[in-house]
Design a protein around this motif. Structure first.
Motif, PDB file in Angstrom:
ATOM      1  N   GLU A 223       0.837  -1.215   0.000  1.00 31.26           N
ATOM      2  CA  GLU A 223       0.000   0.000   0.000  1.00 31.26           C
ATOM      3  C   GLU A 223       0.865   1.255   0.000  1.00 31.26           C
ATOM      4  N   TYR A 224       1.968   1.181   0.808  1.00 31.60           N
ATOM      5  CA  TYR A 224       2.843   2.352   0.857  1.00 31.60           C
ATOM      6  C   TYR A 224       3.535   2.574  -0.490  1.00 31.60           C
ATOM      7  N   VAL A 225       3.907   1.483  -1.119  1.00 38.46           N
ATOM      8  CA  VAL A 225       4.578   1.605  -2.416  1.00 38.46           C
ATOM      9  C   VAL A 225       3.632   2.237  -3.447  1.00 38.46           C
ATOM     10  N   ASN A 226       2.352   1.784  -3.445  1.00 35.13           N
ATOM     11  CA  ASN A 226       1.376   2.371  -4.373  1.00 35.13           C
ATOM     12  C   ASN A 226       1.205   3.874  -4.136  1.00 35.13           C
ATOM     13  N   THR A 227       1.162   4.213  -2.841  1.00 31.63           N
ATOM     14  CA  THR A 227       1.016   5.652  -2.519  1.00 31.63           C
ATOM     15  C   THR A 227       2.225   6.431  -2.988  1.00 31.63           C
ATOM     16  N   ILE A 228       3.421   5.838  -2.728  1.00 35.79           N
ATOM     17  CA  ILE A 228       4.639   6.522  -3.182  1.00 35.79           C
ATOM     18  C   ILE A 228       4.623   6.677  -4.697  1.00 35.79           C
ATOM     19  N   GLN A 229       4.173   5.655  -5.417  1.00 37.74           N
ATOM     20  CA  GLN A 229       4.115   5.731  -6.871  1.00 37.74           C
ATOM     21  C   GLN A 229       3.153   6.826  -7.326  1.00 37.74           C
ATOM     22  N   GLN A 230       1.975   6.916  -6.705  1.00 35.43           N
ATOM     23  CA  GLN A 230       1.007   7.947  -7.082  1.00 35.43           C
ATOM     24  C   GLN A 230       1.561   9.350  -6.848  1.00 35.43           C
ATOM     25  N   ASN A 231       2.231   9.519  -5.683  1.00 35.51           N
ATOM     26  CA  ASN A 231       2.809  10.836  -5.385  1.00 35.51           C
ATOM     27  C   ASN A 231       3.925  11.188  -6.360  1.00 35.51           C
ATOM     28  N   THR A 232       4.684  10.144  -6.748  1.00 36.03           N
ATOM     29  CA  THR A 232       5.759  10.405  -7.719  1.00 36.03           C
ATOM     30  C   THR A 232       5.186  10.857  -9.052  1.00 36.03           C
ATOM     31  N   VAL A 233       4.107  10.188  -9.519  1.00 36.78           N
ATOM     32  CA  VAL A 233       3.450  10.610 -10.762  1.00 36.78           C
ATOM     33  C   VAL A 233       2.929  12.031 -10.640  1.00 36.78           C
ATOM     34  N   ALA A 234       2.362  12.364  -9.472  1.00 31.97           N
ATOM     35  CA  ALA A 234       1.846  13.729  -9.260  1.00 31.97           C
ATOM     36  C   ALA A 234       2.966  14.757  -9.361  1.00 31.97           C
ATOM     37  N   ILE A 235       4.144  14.400  -8.747  1.00 35.48           N
ATOM     38  CA  ILE A 235       5.283  15.332  -8.826  1.00 35.48           C
ATOM     39  C   ILE A 235       5.717  15.526 -10.272  1.00 35.48           C
ATOM     40  N   ILE A 236       5.772  14.423 -11.034  1.00 33.54           N
ATOM     41  CA  ILE A 236       6.184  14.518 -12.434  1.00 33.54           C
ATOM     42  C   ILE A 236       5.218  15.413 -13.220  1.00 33.54           C
ATOM     43  N   ASN A 237       3.915  15.210 -12.985  1.00 31.05           N
ATOM     44  CA  ASN A 237       2.921  16.040 -13.684  1.00 31.05           C
ATOM     45  C   ASN A 237       3.039  17.512 -13.295  1.00 31.05           C
ATOM     46  N   ASN A 238       3.226  17.746 -11.998  1.00 29.96           N
ATOM     47  CA  ASN A 238       3.349  19.145 -11.553  1.00 29.96           C
ATOM     48  C   ASN A 238       4.600  19.801 -12.130  1.00 29.96           C
ATOM     49  N   LEU A 239       5.713  19.062 -12.146  1.00 28.85           N
ATOM     50  CA  LEU A 239       6.934  19.609 -12.745  1.00 28.85           C
ATOM     51  C   LEU A 239       6.745  19.868 -14.239  1.00 28.85           C
ATOM     52  N   ASP A 240       6.047  18.936 -14.912  1.00 33.90           N
ATOM     53  CA  ASP A 240       5.786  19.120 -16.339  1.00 33.90           C
ATOM     54  C   ASP A 240       4.946  20.374 -16.577  1.00 33.90           C
ATOM     55  N   ASP A 241       3.901  20.581 -15.752  1.00 31.37           N
ATOM     56  CA  ASP A 241       3.082  21.796 -15.863  1.00 31.37           C
ATOM     57  C   ASP A 241       3.902  23.050 -15.595  1.00 31.37           C
ATOM     58  N   LEU A 242       4.765  22.961 -14.596  1.00 28.64           N
ATOM     59  CA  LEU A 242       5.575  24.128 -14.247  1.00 28.64           C
ATOM     60  C   LEU A 242       6.506  24.502 -15.393  1.00 28.64           C
ATOM     61  N   VAL A 243       7.168  23.509 -15.956  1.00 32.02           N
ATOM     62  CA  VAL A 243       8.076  23.781 -17.085  1.00 32.02           C
ATOM     63  C   VAL A 243       7.294  24.312 -18.276  1.00 32.02           C
ATOM     64  N   TRP A 244       6.114  23.749 -18.537  1.00 32.54           N
ATOM     65  CA  TRP A 244       5.302  24.205 -19.666  1.00 32.54           C
ATOM     66  C   TRP A 244       4.837  25.646 -19.467  1.00 32.54           C
ATOM     67  N   ASN A 245       4.500  25.985 -18.234  1.00 34.73           N
ATOM     68  CA  ASN A 245       4.008  27.339 -17.958  1.00 34.73           C
ATOM     69  C   ASN A 245       5.069  28.408 -18.185  1.00 34.73           C
ATOM     70  N   ILE A 246       6.315  28.109 -17.863  1.00 36.70           N
ATOM     71  CA  ILE A 246       7.351  29.142 -17.944  1.00 36.70           C
ATOM     72  C   ILE A 246       8.064  29.138 -19.293  1.00 36.70           C
ATOM     73  N   ASN A 247       7.709  28.254 -20.194  1.00 41.19           N
ATOM     74  CA  ASN A 247       8.356  28.189 -21.502  1.00 41.19           C
ATOM     75  C   ASN A 247       7.673  29.184 -22.456  1.00 41.19           C
ATOM     76  N   PRO A 248       8.381  30.243 -22.946  1.00 39.19           N
ATOM     77  CA  PRO A 248       7.740  31.258 -23.817  1.00 39.19           C
ATOM     78  C   PRO A 248       7.323  30.708 -25.169  1.00 39.19           C
ATOM     79  N   LYS A 249       7.849  29.559 -25.569  1.00 42.07           N
ATOM     80  CA  LYS A 249       7.458  28.978 -26.849  1.00 42.07           C
ATOM     81  C   LYS A 249       5.993  28.550 -26.852  1.00 42.07           C
ATOM     82  N   ASN A 250       5.410  28.410 -25.690  1.00 46.46           N
ATOM     83  CA  ASN A 250       4.020  27.958 -25.591  1.00 46.46           C
ATOM     84  C   ASN A 250       3.018  29.102 -25.585  1.00 46.46           C
TER      85      ASN A 250
END
Length: 569
Positions: free
Chosen positions: A409-436
């Motif tokens: 259960e802990y591993v699944n939670t860690i995996q979900q949080n890791t995916v959330a971090i990846i998505n948030n980082l992806d959104d952050l990078v996309w937001n600050i990129n002037p090409k978009n």
């Protein structure tokens, strides 16, 4: 008009209610020049002992009205002067349309080089007629010819007002001067110095010793031998051409900066050897240059080209045979204005513009700095709030997983949080990129977010785009807020709607952007729903941030439709 009978000493009225301009005695008739034509009367009517029937042959150009005692002959024009020439047995009448000769009752035009002559005064002398004109000098008319007398005058446009024959001289009164013609040679002679202005002289007569002038100031006498002295005259400015266009010249004339090519036409009343006359002139500017220049003999035009802005004084004197013949220098002042780009107000406007531009640039730099600072703070907050807290939870679950053998259960939670971090980082990078910062990239981002997420939750996604210009540029803040607003709407559909179909419609027309998310879920009662729920509150807040408008339509069992509109910047 009245007639005096010398035999009886009686005076009788001859013509009434008419403006008499001139009269001429022609044999047994009197020709009377009127303001409306010519009237012909017999001597008998005027009180003289003569009786004869008058008959006239009048050509079609004239009107002919005859009574028992007079004939009215007219072309409905003013008669300026009238004269009977005994040598030709003809009457010359000067009308406003030219000179006419009336002989044997027939009138004909008198032309010079096939052109009418406009006569102001007529004098019969030595079997010749001297005709003074308004605009063409002096003419001599004989039986078969009309000849112009070249007076070498410097004022060809100076009108002859009247003429007077005195002894062997013909005195010619012009508008601004007086000429004297020798009747034996038809040549002009020197005019004696006049004691008053020409305009003040009303009449002249002379004998072998003196010349007599009747003036408004009294009677003057001038010795005849004074004619040997040459009178000095004033220089006249006939006309001024500015950029080759005739210009009304006044004292202290002011010209625009582009009107800086001037031609002065000068003249002076000189009647002998005028071809040997020239002018000495200077153009004094603000720099104080007083260099004098000389024209060629008989040159009357002085030209200046491409004059610089400033105040000028033009001065000229007339010289003939190394002697100054002008009474006083001609002085004329004028000013050429500075061009608009050289004036103090233009410099002031430029200075104010530069200051305003500098202030605007400074304000722009401050806004850019503040904008960068806001982005930095936002990135910092996002890293701290979303990614930081998620990493902390991963750390906690990792410690728990180490202690517990059943850690799936802990591993699944860690995996979900890791995916959330990846998505948030992806959104952050996309937001600050002037090409978009174009609409196409925003739409693609929205599609990549919505379609997989809705499909994963068994919801059919229908994504429609209607855009006039998919490549239109949008600001980073607007792009980020629209994207976050869209994510909030999709999350609400997944969490609360219970729908099976979700329609997403993106529109762009000009500067107007529209986003509609519609589902076929359970809907809700807008009258009882809590408007302060976190999801609705976030959507309303983000709509306010982009200065847009949000419309929510929902009924229980009928699904929900949310439309957001705003202006693209």
């Amino acid at each position: 008009m009245y007639v005096l009978n010398e035999a009886t000493g009686k005076v009788r009225l001859a013509v009434s209610h008419q403006s008499i301009k001139s009269i001429a005695l022609a044999g047994d008739k009197v020709f009377i020049g009127l303001s409306a034509g010519v009237m012909i009367k017999s001597y008998n009517y005027l009180g003289l002992q003569y009786n004869k029937t008058d008959t006239f042959k009048i050509n079609r150009k004239f009107l002919h009205v005859q009574s028992k005692d007079s004939v009215f002959l007219s072309i409905l024009l003013r008669c300026r002067a009238i004269l009977y020439d005994s040598s030709q047995n003809a009457v010359f009448a000067a009308f406003t349309d030219g000179l006419h000769k009336i002989k044997d009752g027939v009138a004909s035009d008198v032309l010079y080089q096939n052109t009418p002559v406009y006569i102001s005064s007529l004098i019969e002398w030595n079997n010749k007629i001297y005709a003074g004109t308004f605009n063409n000098g002096l003419f001599v008319i004989t039986h078969n010819s009309i000849v112009k007398i070249d007076d070498e005058s410097e004022l060809p446009l100076d009108a002859i007002v009247k003429m007077k024959r005195c002894s062997n001289h013909l005195w010619i009164f012009r508008t601004h001067d007086i000429e004297v013609l020798d009747g034996s040679t038809d040549k002009f002679i020197n005019v004696p110095p006049l004691p008053t202005d020409v305009a003040d002289i009303t009449d002249v007569d002379e004998d072998s010793a003196n010349i007599y002038l009747a003036t408004y100031h009294g009677l003057f006498t001038i010795p005849v031998n004074a004619t040997s002295n040459i009178k000095k005259n004033d220089i006249n400015l006939l006309y001024l051409l500015v950029n080759n266009k005739d210009t009304f010249y006044t004292d202290d004339l002011t010209l625009a900066s582009n009107k800086n090519n001037l031609i002065f036409r000068l003249a002076i009343p000189v009647y002998k050897n005028a071809d040997r006359l020239h002018f000495k002139y200077s153009l004094i500017s603000g720099s104080g240059d007083t260099t004098w220049y000389y024209t060629q003999d008989a040159q009357r035009e002085i030209q200046f080209n491409a004059l610089k802005p400033g105040s000028y004084t033009f001065e000229a004197v007339a010289i003939k045979d190394d002697e100054i013949v002008s009474n006083a220098p001609l002085i004329y002042k004028f000013t050429i204005e500075r061009p608009w780009f050289s004036t103090w107000w233009f410099y002031t406007c430029v200075l104010l513009t530069v200051i305003s531009a500098a202030l605007a640039l400074q304000q722009y730099r401050l806004r850019q700095i503040l904008k960068i600072e806001r982005i930095r703070r936002k990135i910092s907050n996002d890293l701290h709030d979303d990614i930081g807290s998620t990493l902390s939870s991963i750390n906690v679950y990792s410690e728990l997983a180490k202690r517990d053998d059943d850690n799936k259960e802990y591993v699944n939670t860690i995996q979900q949080n890791t995916v959330a971090i990846i998505n948030n980082l992806d959104d952050l990078v996309w937001n600050i990129n002037p090409k978009n910062d174009i609409l196409e990239n925003l739409v693609n981002r929205m599609r990549l977010f919505a379609e997989p997420l809705l499909t994963e939750n068994n919801i059919e996604c229908i994504f429609t785009v209607n855009a006039e210009n998919i490549h239109i540029t949008i600001t980073p803040d607007l792009r980020t807020n629209i994207y976050l607003l869209f994510k909030e709407m999709i999350n609400n559909v997944i969490k609360h709607s219970g729908c099976t179909i979700c329609d997403i419609d993106v529109t762009q027309k000009g500067k107007l952007f529209g986003l509609t998310v519609k589902d076929n879920g359970r809907g809700f009662n807008q009258a009882v729903i809590n408007r302060h729920r976190n999801g609705l509150h976030n959507m309303q807040q983000r709509t306010t941030d982009i200065k847009g408008k949000i419309i929510i339509n929902s009924l229980p069992g009928s699904g929900t439709e949310i439309t957001v509109t705003c202006a693209l910047k």
